[in-house]
Design a protein around this motif. Sequence first.
Motif, PDB file in Angstrom:
ATOM      1  N   ILE A 164       3.366  -4.886  -2.994  1.00 33.32           N
ATOM      2  CA  ILE A 164       3.037  -5.308  -1.635  1.00 33.32           C
ATOM      3  C   ILE A 164       4.104  -4.798  -0.672  1.00 33.32           C
ATOM      4  N   ALA A 165       3.664  -4.143   0.405  1.00 37.17           N
ATOM      5  CA  ALA A 165       4.560  -3.787   1.508  1.00 37.17           C
ATOM      6  C   ALA A 165       4.370  -4.816   2.617  1.00 37.17           C
ATOM      7  N   ARG A 176       9.556 -11.910  -7.705  1.00 35.80           N
ATOM      8  CA  ARG A 176       8.527 -11.680  -8.721  1.00 35.80           C
ATOM      9  C   ARG A 176       8.259 -10.187  -8.931  1.00 35.80           C
ATOM     10  N   ALA A 177       9.147  -9.354  -8.404  1.00 32.00           N
ATOM     11  CA  ALA A 177       9.034  -7.895  -8.548  1.00 32.00           C
ATOM     12  C   ALA A 177       7.714  -7.368  -7.989  1.00 32.00           C
ATOM     13  N   LEU A 178       7.237  -7.995  -6.925  1.00 31.06           N
ATOM     14  CA  LEU A 178       5.991  -7.575  -6.283  1.00 31.06           C
ATOM     15  C   LEU A 178       6.226  -6.878  -4.941  1.00 31.06           C
ATOM     16  N   LEU A 179       7.462  -6.886  -4.474  1.00 35.54           N
ATOM     17  CA  LEU A 179       7.754  -6.352  -3.141  1.00 35.54           C
ATOM     18  C   LEU A 179       8.036  -4.855  -3.214  1.00 35.54           C
ATOM     19  N   GLY A 180       7.235  -4.081  -2.474  1.00 37.90           N
ATOM     20  CA  GLY A 180       7.513  -2.654  -2.376  1.00 37.90           C
ATOM     21  C   GLY A 180       8.590  -2.363  -1.358  1.00 37.90           C
ATOM     22  N   GLY A 181       8.493  -2.995  -0.194  1.00 38.19           N
ATOM     23  CA  GLY A 181       9.463  -2.786   0.868  1.00 38.19           C
ATOM     24  C   GLY A 181       9.070  -3.557   2.108  1.00 38.19           C
ATOM     25  N   VAL A 182       9.938  -3.510   3.113  1.00 32.10           N
ATOM     26  CA  VAL A 182       9.722  -4.237   4.365  1.00 32.10           C
ATOM     27  C   VAL A 182       9.926  -3.279   5.533  1.00 32.10           C
ATOM     28  N   ASP A 196      -0.010  -1.092  -2.861  1.00 31.12           N
ATOM     29  CA  ASP A 196      -1.393  -1.509  -3.071  1.00 31.12           C
ATOM     30  C   ASP A 196      -1.969  -2.206  -1.842  1.00 31.12           C
ATOM     31  N   ALA A 197      -1.111  -2.903  -1.114  1.00 33.40           N
ATOM     32  CA  ALA A 197      -1.576  -3.676   0.046  1.00 33.40           C
ATOM     33  C   ALA A 197      -0.422  -3.818   1.032  1.00 33.40           C
ATOM     34  N   VAL A 198      -0.786  -4.136   2.273  1.00 30.26           N
ATOM     35  CA  VAL A 198       0.207  -4.378   3.322  1.00 30.26           C
ATOM     36  C   VAL A 198      -0.056  -5.766   3.902  1.00 30.26           C
ATOM     37  N   TRP A 199       0.980  -6.584   3.942  1.00 27.43           N
ATOM     38  CA  TRP A 199       0.889  -7.911   4.544  1.00 27.43           C
ATOM     39  C   TRP A 199       1.694  -7.896   5.842  1.00 27.43           C
TER      40      TRP A 199
END
Length: 313
Positions: free
Chosen positions: A4-5, A24-30, A76-79
């Motif tokens: 997730i970005a 949770r090792a789900l963060l791609g970046g900010v 995979d997705a952008v929040w």
Amino acid sequence: MKKIAVICNSDSLAFPTVQALDSRALLGGVAILDRSSKALLKPLQAMGLSGNQILQLNQGSWEHELKHWLTRLDADAVWVFGFPWMIPDHLLQSVRSGYLNFHFGELPKYRGADPIFWQLRNNEPYASLTVHQMTENTDAGPIVWTKQLPIIKGENYGLLCQRLGFLAVEAIDKLLNNTQYLPVVNENNLANTAWEKKPGNKELAINWREQSADEIECLINAANSKYDGATAWIKNTEVRILEGSPAEIQLPEGTKPEPGTIVYADALYGLIVACLENRFLKINILHMREGYFSGSKLFQMGIKAGEKFINLN
């Protein structure tokens, strides 16, 4: 595992989710706005994010920068948390699971800028977090997750932001399990809904002649801390009221002071101001160019009973 970005322009609203994703090792970046980097960059670095994980977006070139960054991350997705610029369709289609917007207000009722301010200003019993798919139309995509949070009596903007930020963490598992982002509300109807704008000078000014004591207290809470308080004027000086509370006072029978009149002032209780319907508001904290002061301090500085806060038209 999903990557997730996050795009954000707020620390209190976004960072609890950023930390939860990272743990949770789900963060791609900010990605953050370059103009907000002074407030946001160091806290992100303190979380342990590397330079490659943080993108600073410049207004003139942000679309190209964002597309290149997302491709490199293979997100995979952008929040999205509070992004001020319109995201074009080609970017919305550029990641596998699309973009989700975390809108901190009920949709479609509170479309537009800064719904947190307007929910407090309008004395709503609940604040809402609405997560929806992003489309080319602002705040118009299908709603995939929503939850309400009771507003605490007397709560201000900063405190509510903090609680809503932690509420957003509750959405993570639901959104990750909803792999297709199936809507929980199929229609986010834009017809006959108001578009709330960011409050300006008019919306932040207290109108003593027309606003009730409750409405003034709500405005003060909504304007603290992001807008530095609700605006008032006394002795030709602008002040920003940051905290007020209801007050009880007995006046001589038949007395009906004009709203905005200081009916009581001393070093112990500070300033008490008359409002509509013979109700009263105690001024606890306010801000002037010279600093932050209590009502008691203003009395000591020479503000007396009988003086008036005025409306500027």
